[in-house]
Design an enzyme around this catalytic site. Structure first.
Site, PDB file in Angstrom:
ATOM      1  N   TYR A 304       0.828  -1.213   0.000  1.00 59.20           N
ATOM      2  CA  TYR A 304       0.000   0.000   0.000  1.00 59.20           C
ATOM      3  C   TYR A 304       0.858   1.256   0.000  1.00 59.20           C
ATOM      4  CZ  TYR A 304       0.872   1.168   4.906  1.00 59.20           C
ATOM      5  OH  TYR A 304       1.450   1.549   6.091  1.00 59.20           O
ATOM      6  N   LEU A 393      -0.679  10.928   5.465  1.00 55.40           N
ATOM      7  CA  LEU A 393      -1.162  10.533   6.782  1.00 55.40           C
ATOM      8  C   LEU A 393      -1.272   9.019   6.831  1.00 55.40           C
ATOM      9  CD1 LEU A 393      -2.295  11.234   9.564  1.00 55.40           C
ATOM     10  CD2 LEU A 393      -4.535  11.579   8.503  1.00 55.40           C
ATOM     11  N   ASP A 394      -0.395   8.409   7.622  1.00 54.65           N
ATOM     12  CA  ASP A 394      -0.366   6.948   7.750  1.00 54.65           C
ATOM     13  C   ASP A 394      -0.062   6.606   9.203  1.00 54.65           C
ATOM     14  OD1 ASP A 394      -0.446   4.280   6.944  1.00 54.65           O
ATOM     15  OD2 ASP A 394       1.705   4.229   6.521  1.00 54.65           O
ATOM     16  N   ALA A 395      -0.890   7.120  10.100  1.00 57.47           N
ATOM     17  CA  ALA A 395      -0.649   6.987  11.541  1.00 57.47           C
ATOM     18  C   ALA A 395      -1.699   6.073  12.141  1.00 57.47           C
ATOM     19  CB  ALA A 395      -0.702   8.358  12.210  1.00 57.47           C
TER      20      ALA A 395
END
Length: 539
Positions: A304, A393-395
């Site tokens: 991803y 944003l991948d938090a």
């Protein structure tokens, strides 16, 4: 006269109790020992509650349901403990009995080290939900020892009261000591123990401290049966101290090697080399956050993250990029390969995650790449307006949940302020795109649409028809009024070039995952700072 007779009788009972206590022998003065027992039991109780969240998190996440279950269970336990302790202390006002109860509590806490993992595994296999699962697991693991510690305060008040006239002062003093112990236990566990030790080691330490204090304040000679029972329990505690291993989130699978293991206030981090799959994995507890190939050039196995490069289609000239959530640093690494002159800020709330990304996952170091330990929203708020060309944003917290303050309309409006005209925000969410498990996707799409003029969704494996199954969905919000059609995306993909390992063919394949037909979203929840129930949504 009847009232006077009752008072005299109560006073006589209390005096007899204190006379029996004076005949017993203990290592500490009875009054000091009792106060120390109350203080330490209060500290251990709160330490158990906090470390309990770390025991449940690998299996049930760190959601509001986990904390709600723990808080409810400990309050239930205290209520039951107060009731039982009050009645038992009136019938058997014995220091030996009280200390024996606490030794039993210590033994039960050591037992958690043994049964914690199998209990949680069994509850997961039985398919209990994210609401009932943590409550059931918490009840099995923590209810009995917490009831035992809840018995301490009423028991101690009964033992410490010399006359009926002094009950108020005695109760106030002991409850104050118990509360002070709870404060100390909370701070010690949160700020010292969890950042430096595993959950199993903390449990053993708390249980050991309780056992030591129970032994040190034991009044020998005050009850032969109680002493014999205590000796048996003490043997069990000693076996726990010396014989049990640490509680681990999960054992290593065959063919795997542990490279690094770190406890932080936010995660239990482990880096594992999986020789069978030829990959290195970054795990937060039992959840894999990132994976790369073991062999150079260490390409990502978390596919991803390749979709981050979709940002180059609406904005080919990215000069400044911000990544919120470092993971293994594979996104910043790919962007550095694409353009070594690009200025990249990598923000993660956990400094250890940033360190691991550089040490073990080859995230580049240099003047153009800054690794910053900070809360993502706080960092964005303090950044200059119009500074970034792209924000990623991948938090995720333990269990695959995005922190609620990073999914609201207000946060996305703030991000748009920090983007240059034509800038792009790319967000990764775990969700289905239709059906019952699509609520997160629908809410995030709707909320982003409130902040940006256009939002596009790319669902991994959409081409395979897996729309009703959970997958990674990449939401691409563009700070431009010039709408992009599916044909525009394809044309931009054809023109895409990159020296990184994510080439033109890969980007064209990813563009085919664009969702051109979206489900009705009339029931989608708009997330705001006031109301963002992402933790209640399945995916």
């Amino acid at each position: 006269m009847a009232a006077q007779h009752t008072t005299d009788s109560s006073t006589t009972d209390l005096s007899l109790t204190r006379t029996a206590q004076r005949k017993a022998f203990s290592l500490l003065p009875p009054s000091l020992g009792l106060k120390l027992l109350v203080l330490v039991s209060g500290a251990v109780l709160m330490g158990l509650e906090i470390v309990g969240s770390r025991i449940l998190a690998p299996y049930f996440g760190n959601s509001v349901f986990v904390w709600g279950s723990l808080i409810s269970l400990f309050l239930i336990a205290l209520s039951v403990g107060y009731y039982i302790g009050g009645g038992l202390s009136d019938r058997y006002p014995s220091r030996a009995l009280l200390n024996t109860i606490l030794l039993a509590v210590a033994a039960l806490m050591f037992l958690i080290v043994i049964i914690g993992q199998p209990v949680c595994d069994a509850i997961l296999r039985a398919k209990f939900g994210e609401k009932s699962g943590p409550f059931l697991a918490g009840a099995i693991l923590f209810l009995l020892p917490s009831i035992g510690m809840g018995m301490v305060s009423p028991f101690a008040i009964r033992l410490a009261t010399s006359t009926v006239a002094s009950v108020g002062k005695t109760a106030g003093t002991l409850y104050a000591l118990s509360t002070l112990g709870s404060i100390l236990g909370t701070m010690l566990t949160t700020f010292v123990l969890i950042p430096n030790f595993g959950a199993g080691a903390i449990l053993k330490g708390l249980a050991g401290a309780l056992a030591i204090v129970a032994i040190a304040t034991f009044q020998f000679g005050s009850g032969g049966a109680a002493i014999r029972g205590s000796a048996v329990i003490l043997a069990a505690v000693a076996a726990g101290i010396f014989g049990l291993g640490d509680l681990r989130a999960a054992s290593l699978p065959p063919g795997s090697e542990l490279v690094r293991e770190i406890n932080t206030p936010y995660h239990h981090i482990s880096v594992i080399d999986n020789k069978l799959d030829s990959q290195r994995e970054l795990k937060f507890d039992r959840f894999t956050e990132s994976a790369i190939e073991l062999s150079p050039p260490h390409r990502t196995k978390s596919l991803y993250t390749n979709y981050f490069n979709l940002a180059f289609l609406p904005q080919p000239k990215i000069r400044r990029a911000l990544f919120i959530g470092a993971g293994g640093g594979v996104g910043p690494k790919a962007f550095h390969e694409h353009d070594p002159t690009m200025e990249i800020d990598v923000v993660d709330i956990d400094q250890a995650v940033l360190d691991v990304a550089r040490m073990d996952f080859y995230m580049p170091e240099g003047e153009n790449i800054r690794a910053i330990a900070a809360d993502g929203r706080t960092f964005v708020r303090n950044s200059p307006d119009g500074h970034y060309d792209a924000i990623f944003l991948d938090a995720f917290t333990i269990g695959g949940r995005i922190p609620f303050h990073l999914v609201t309309r207000e946060f996305f409006q703030l991000c748009r302020q920090k983007l240059a005209p034509g800038g792009v925000l790319v967000m990764n969410v775990n969700s289905a795109v239709r059906g019952e498990n699509a609520r997160i996707f629908e809410s995030m799409y709707t909320t982003l649409g409130e902040a940006f003029p256009q939002v596009h969704a790319f669902a991994l494996y959409h081409q395979l028809g897996l729309r009703d199954q959970s997958t990674n969905v990449m939401l691409v919000a563009v700070n431009s009024d010039q709408k992009l059609s599916p044909e525009d995306w394809l044309a931009k993909a054809v023109a895409y070039e990159s020296p990184s390992h994510i080439g033109n063919a890969e980007v064209r394949r990813m563009v085919n995952d664009l969702l051109t037909t979206l489900p009705p979203m009339k029931q989608a929840t708009l997330f705001t700072d006031d109301y963002a129930p992402i933790e209640t949504m399945s995916f």
